[in-house]
Scaffold this motif. Structure first.
Motif, PDB file in Angstrom:
ATOM      1  N   GLU A 258       0.781  -1.250   0.000  1.00  0.00           N
ATOM      2  CA  GLU A 258       0.000   0.000   0.000  1.00  0.00           C
ATOM      3  C   GLU A 258       0.814   1.302   0.000  1.00  0.00           C
ATOM      4  O   GLU A 258       0.846   2.035  -0.969  1.00  0.00           O
ATOM      5  N   ASP A 259       1.509   1.528   1.149  1.00  0.00           N
ATOM      6  CA  ASP A 259       2.228   2.786   1.277  1.00  0.00           C
ATOM      7  C   ASP A 259       3.587   2.734   0.586  1.00  0.00           C
ATOM      8  O   ASP A 259       4.399   3.619   0.720  1.00  0.00           O
ATOM      9  N   GLU A 260       3.844   1.639  -0.120  1.00  0.00           N
ATOM     10  CA  GLU A 260       5.126   1.513  -0.796  1.00  0.00           C
ATOM     11  C   GLU A 260       4.937   1.310  -2.285  1.00  0.00           C
ATOM     12  O   GLU A 260       5.593   0.475  -2.900  1.00  0.00           O
ATOM     13  N   THR A 261       4.005   2.016  -2.882  1.00  0.00           N
ATOM     14  CA  THR A 261       3.820   1.818  -4.309  1.00  0.00           C
ATOM     15  C   THR A 261       4.252   3.047  -5.095  1.00  0.00           C
ATOM     16  O   THR A 261       4.165   4.182  -4.628  1.00  0.00           O
ATOM     17  N   ILE A 262       4.720   2.764  -6.279  1.00  0.00           N
ATOM     18  CA  ILE A 262       5.109   3.832  -7.183  1.00  0.00           C
ATOM     19  C   ILE A 262       3.847   4.318  -7.880  1.00  0.00           C
ATOM     20  O   ILE A 262       3.133   3.554  -8.523  1.00  0.00           O
ATOM     21  N   THR A 263       3.549   5.584  -7.685  1.00  0.00           N
ATOM     22  CA  THR A 263       2.300   6.137  -8.181  1.00  0.00           C
ATOM     23  C   THR A 263       2.510   6.863  -9.509  1.00  0.00           C
ATOM     24  O   THR A 263       3.634   7.015  -9.967  1.00  0.00           O
ATOM     25  N   ASP A 264       1.400   7.319 -10.099  1.00  0.00           N
ATOM     26  CA  ASP A 264       1.485   8.137 -11.306  1.00  0.00           C
ATOM     27  C   ASP A 264       2.340   9.376 -11.068  1.00  0.00           C
ATOM     28  O   ASP A 264       3.070   9.815 -11.951  1.00  0.00           O
ATOM     29  N   ASP A 265       2.222   9.929  -9.858  1.00  0.00           N
ATOM     30  CA  ASP A 265       3.042  11.085  -9.504  1.00  0.00           C
ATOM     31  C   ASP A 265       4.538  10.779  -9.638  1.00  0.00           C
ATOM     32  O   ASP A 265       5.302  11.598 -10.146  1.00  0.00           O
ATOM     33  N   HIS A 266       4.930   9.597  -9.160  1.00  0.00           N
ATOM     34  CA  HIS A 266       6.339   9.207  -9.276  1.00  0.00           C
ATOM     35  C   HIS A 266       6.756   9.102 -10.736  1.00  0.00           C
ATOM     36  O   HIS A 266       7.841   9.524 -11.113  1.00  0.00           O
ATOM     37  N   VAL A 267       5.878   8.509 -11.552  1.00  0.00           N
ATOM     38  CA  VAL A 267       6.200   8.351 -12.970  1.00  0.00           C
ATOM     39  C   VAL A 267       6.372   9.729 -13.616  1.00  0.00           C
ATOM     40  O   VAL A 267       7.329   9.985 -14.347  1.00  0.00           O
ATOM     41  N   LEU A 268       5.472  10.616 -13.278  1.00  0.00           N
ATOM     42  CA  LEU A 268       5.519  11.976 -13.824  1.00  0.00           C
ATOM     43  C   LEU A 268       6.805  12.703 -13.405  1.00  0.00           C
ATOM     44  O   LEU A 268       7.493  13.331 -14.219  1.00  0.00           O
ATOM     45  N   MET A 269       7.130  12.587 -12.113  1.00  0.00           N
ATOM     46  CA  MET A 269       8.327  13.264 -11.605  1.00  0.00           C
ATOM     47  C   MET A 269       9.607  12.652 -12.199  1.00  0.00           C
ATOM     48  O   MET A 269      10.580  13.354 -12.434  1.00  0.00           O
ATOM     49  N   THR A 270       9.567  11.352 -12.451  1.00  0.00           N
ATOM     50  CA  THR A 270      10.738  10.709 -13.059  1.00  0.00           C
ATOM     51  C   THR A 270      10.954  11.199 -14.478  1.00  0.00           C
ATOM     52  O   THR A 270      12.075  11.487 -14.894  1.00  0.00           O
ATOM     53  N   ALA A 271       9.838  11.278 -15.211  1.00  0.00           N
ATOM     54  CA  ALA A 271       9.943  11.761 -16.586  1.00  0.00           C
ATOM     55  C   ALA A 271      10.490  13.192 -16.586  1.00  0.00           C
ATOM     56  O   ALA A 271      11.402  13.525 -17.345  1.00  0.00           O
ATOM     57  N   ALA A 272       9.956  14.015 -15.700  1.00  0.00           N
ATOM     58  CA  ALA A 272      10.402  15.407 -15.620  1.00  0.00           C
ATOM     59  C   ALA A 272      11.877  15.488 -15.280  1.00  0.00           C
ATOM     60  O   ALA A 272      12.619  16.306 -15.832  1.00  0.00           O
ATOM     61  N   GLU A 273      12.317  14.601 -14.390  1.00  0.00           N
ATOM     62  CA  GLU A 273      13.707  14.661 -13.967  1.00  0.00           C
ATOM     63  C   GLU A 273      14.666  14.125 -15.035  1.00  0.00           C
ATOM     64  O   GLU A 273      15.746  14.688 -15.238  1.00  0.00           O
ATOM     65  N   ALA A 274      14.238  13.071 -15.717  1.00  0.00           N
ATOM     66  CA  ALA A 274      15.067  12.537 -16.799  1.00  0.00           C
ATOM     67  C   ALA A 274      15.307  13.646 -17.823  1.00  0.00           C
ATOM     68  O   ALA A 274      16.405  13.812 -18.350  1.00  0.00           O
ATOM     69  N   PHE A 275      14.249  14.398 -18.065  1.00  0.00           N
ATOM     70  CA  PHE A 275      14.334  15.554 -18.922  1.00  0.00           C
ATOM     71  C   PHE A 275      15.350  16.560 -18.475  1.00  0.00           C
ATOM     72  O   PHE A 275      16.264  16.941 -19.191  1.00  0.00           O
ATOM     73  N   GLY A 276      15.135  17.028 -17.243  1.00  0.00           N
ATOM     74  CA  GLY A 276      15.971  18.094 -16.696  1.00  0.00           C
ATOM     75  C   GLY A 276      17.422  17.665 -16.628  1.00  0.00           C
ATOM     76  O   GLY A 276      18.321  18.368 -17.089  1.00  0.00           O
ATOM     77  N   ALA A 277      17.644  16.469 -16.073  1.00  0.00           N
ATOM     78  CA  ALA A 277      19.012  15.982 -15.920  1.00  0.00           C
ATOM     79  C   ALA A 277      19.613  15.700 -17.290  1.00  0.00           C
ATOM     80  O   ALA A 277      20.756  16.048 -17.556  1.00  0.00           O
ATOM     81  N   GLY A 278      18.816  15.074 -18.151  1.00  0.00           N
ATOM     82  CA  GLY A 278      19.324  14.708 -19.462  1.00  0.00           C
ATOM     83  C   GLY A 278      19.757  15.911 -20.284  1.00  0.00           C
ATOM     84  O   GLY A 278      20.779  15.881 -20.955  1.00  0.00           O
ATOM     85  N   VAL A 279      19.004  16.987 -20.201  1.00  0.00           N
ATOM     86  CA  VAL A 279      19.306  18.158 -21.024  1.00  0.00           C
ATOM     87  C   VAL A 279      20.422  19.008 -20.440  1.00  0.00           C
ATOM     88  O   VAL A 279      21.424  19.285 -21.101  1.00  0.00           O
ATOM     89  N   GLU A 280      20.287  19.399 -19.180  1.00  0.00           N
ATOM     90  CA  GLU A 280      21.227  20.371 -18.616  1.00  0.00           C
ATOM     91  C   GLU A 280      22.653  19.842 -18.557  1.00  0.00           C
ATOM     92  O   GLU A 280      23.603  20.528 -18.913  1.00  0.00           O
ATOM     93  N   THR A 281      22.785  18.598 -18.098  1.00  0.00           N
ATOM     94  CA  THR A 281      24.134  18.060 -17.904  1.00  0.00           C
ATOM     95  C   THR A 281      24.846  17.828 -19.235  1.00  0.00           C
ATOM     96  O   THR A 281      25.985  18.244 -19.414  1.00  0.00           O
TER      97      THR A 281
END
Ligand code: HEM
Ligand code: PLO
Length: 477
Positions: A258-281
């Motif tokens: 229950e309290d240990e599941t990867i939610t849609d929010d996590h998926v969204l934040m991961t996509a956003a971060e892959a973006f940010g990290a992937g581009v800037e660095t």
């Protein structure tokens, strides 16, 4: 190596209530230079108070190895910061989330998804190579006049990440691509100005322009990515994942309680971060390497000679050429050594009572690893301020990696994008130098080497002149 923890305390800067050591951090130097300077006075391991937070600064590589690797798990925590909490919905990402069982699960999922599209996959190579073709065409159309390469480089790298994350490929000038680049730029300008060391937690209390701009950019980002997420959910099939979003959506269902599941929010934040990290660095690293090639034309010529001998001009460079291009690899490493994009990494915190160099460290202590000073330590690097790719070759001309070279960090918090980043840097740089030469515009002074510290350490804008090499007048084959 360091023996049992002692009670002997680490040298500490003076401090005042509330402000902590801030009054002694004046002079306007960015943190990595300031900490290097303070290290000469207080020793390579010292403490200071950032506002109320007791913070250790690490300036040498043995201590860094201890914090990141040997006792990596003890120091794998992240402090919570106002701006990054906003950015990540309170740590539903990888980079800024504290060390928890859910984070471990999440990080493993992301790592596996990256592996799918990273090394060993020809898809990534195809994606990068098609982006390289348009980048080359764009740079070559700049003609003989000097121009700033940063917009074109950023666009090319953004395009790669868009394809990787949600299978979009954009033409030059596409409205959605512009939107992505605009919001990302807005976040870069407003998040953690002056580095990731978030010294001023009271920013939130006094509403300010910066924070509301950040919020606006986050709204634009979330709208765009939520739309992509919904589209992917609707079209998800049993076959191979098309992209990172597919891989995350497929992987998340197989996870924990229950309290240990990867939610849609996590998926969204991961996509956003892959973006940010992937581009800037990646774009920043490429732009720094170009800066140094302008300062050292002999290095550019040597890379091109290696490319001519090992690849020629009849075909594009591909990932399997990497083993044959050791000098190019050294140039990339030297670029990441001399100008690390993340000069003090992301702040770490102690998860439990632990120790560094025999000094005991209390749970909750913040730890800043100053990679800048480690990469410029005169005890380990001969003339550290000189750009010299040969330092990554041994006597036999084989590449080797010195132990105080840690551009991606190490241990449980090591960069998840490392192999992706290395592949991209290799394909971009080799293709560019195979097809064209970079030079200073007539009479222009060589670019500034200091750079400016925002969320990453970026070069100041500069101009280049590009000339096609024999056989590549059109940019692509
Ligand atoms: C973390 C460097 C490219 C994703 C980091 C850290 C460094 C780093 C120094 C922090 C380590 C620490 O705090 O101890 C770089 C460099 C890159 C690069 C030099 C390219 C030249 C990328 C790419 C991605 C990526 C392409 C993803 C697409 C991440 C993530 C973290 C991270 C998610 C957080 C890991 C964690 O906290 O567990 N990177 N990075 N990076 N990087 Fe990279
Ligand atoms: C860059 C701006 C994006 O809009 C959001 C973002 C996400 C991940 C961050 C990245 C930014 C900057 C570089 C960071 C990366 C995670 C790892 C990487 C901090 C803020 C480095 C170099 O450590």
């Amino acid at each position: 190596s360091s023996g049992p923890p002692s009670r002997c305390s680490v040298p500490c800067l003076p401090r005042l209530p509330v402000l902590g050591s801030l009054p002694w951090l004046g002079g306007g130097l960015p943190p990595h230079l300031l900490f290097t300077q303070l290290g000469r006075r207080y020793g390579s391991l010292f403490a200071l108070y950032l506002g109320p937070h007791y913070t250790l600064v690490i300036n040498n590589h043995q201590h860094a190895r201890e914090v990141l690797q040997q006792r990596g798990r003890d120091f794998a925590g992240r402090p919570s910061m106002v701006t990054t909490d906003l950015l990540t919905r309170g740590g539903k990402d990888i980079a800024f989330s504290d060390y928890t069982p859910l984070w471990k699960l999440h990080r493993r999922l992301v790592h596996n998804s990256f592996t799918l599209f990273g090394e060993g996959s020809s898809r990534l190579q195809d994606i990068v190579l098609s982006s390289v073709d348009s980048l080359c065409a764009e740079l070559l159309s700049g003609g003989r006049r000097g121009f700033d390469p940063s917009a074109a480089v950023t666009r090319a790298v953004t395009n790669v990440v868009c394809t990787l994350v949600f299978s979009a490929t954009y033409r030059h000038g596409d409205a959605e691509l512009q939107e992505v680049m605009r919001y990302n730029d807005g976040i870069v300008q407003t998040i953690a100005r002056g580095g990731l060391v978030d010294i001023y937690p009271w920013m939130k209390v006094f509403p300010n322009k910066c924070l509301s701009k950040l919020k606006d950019c986050i709204i634009v980002r979330d709208r765009l990515l939520s739309r992509k997420l919904e589209e992917h959910k609707a079209s998800l099939s049993d076959g191979d994942p098309r992209d990172l979003l597919d891989a995350l959506l497929k992987g998340k269902t197989s996870s924990g309680s229950e309290d240990e599941t990867i939610t849609d929010d996590h998926v969204l934040m991961t996509a956003a971060e892959a973006f940010g990290a992937g581009v800037e660095t990646t774009s920043t690293t490429l732009l720094w390497i170009l800066v140094y090639l302008l300062h050292h034309p002999e290095v550019q010529e040597r890379v091109q000679k290696e490319l001519d001998e090992q690849v020629g001009s009849e075909r594009a460079v591909c990932t399997s050429d990497r083993g044959r291009l050791p000098y190019l690899d050294c140039v990339i490493n030297e670029g990441m050594r001399i100008r690390p994009v993340s000069p003090v990494l992301i702040p770490h915190t102690a998860m439990t009572d632990s120790s560094i160099g025999g000094h005991s460290v209390r749970r909750g202590t913040r730890v800043l690893v100053n990679m800048w000073s480690i990469h410029h330590d005169p005890q380990h690097w001969d003339r550290p301020d000189l750009f010299n790719p040969d330092r990554f070759l041994d006597e036999q001309g084989q590449r080797f990696s010195p132990s105080c070279f840690l551009p991606f960090g190490a241990g449980p918090r090591v960069c998840v994008g490392e192999s992706l980043a290395r592949l991209e840097l290799f394909l971009f740089l080799s293709s560019l130098l195979q097809r064209m030469s970079f030079a200073l515009p007539d009479g222009a002074p060589p670019p500034n080497l200091q750079g400016r510290l925002g969320v990453v350490l970026q070069p100041l804008p500069y101009q280049v002149v590009v000339t096609p090499r024999a056989g590549w007048e059109g940019g692509a084959k």
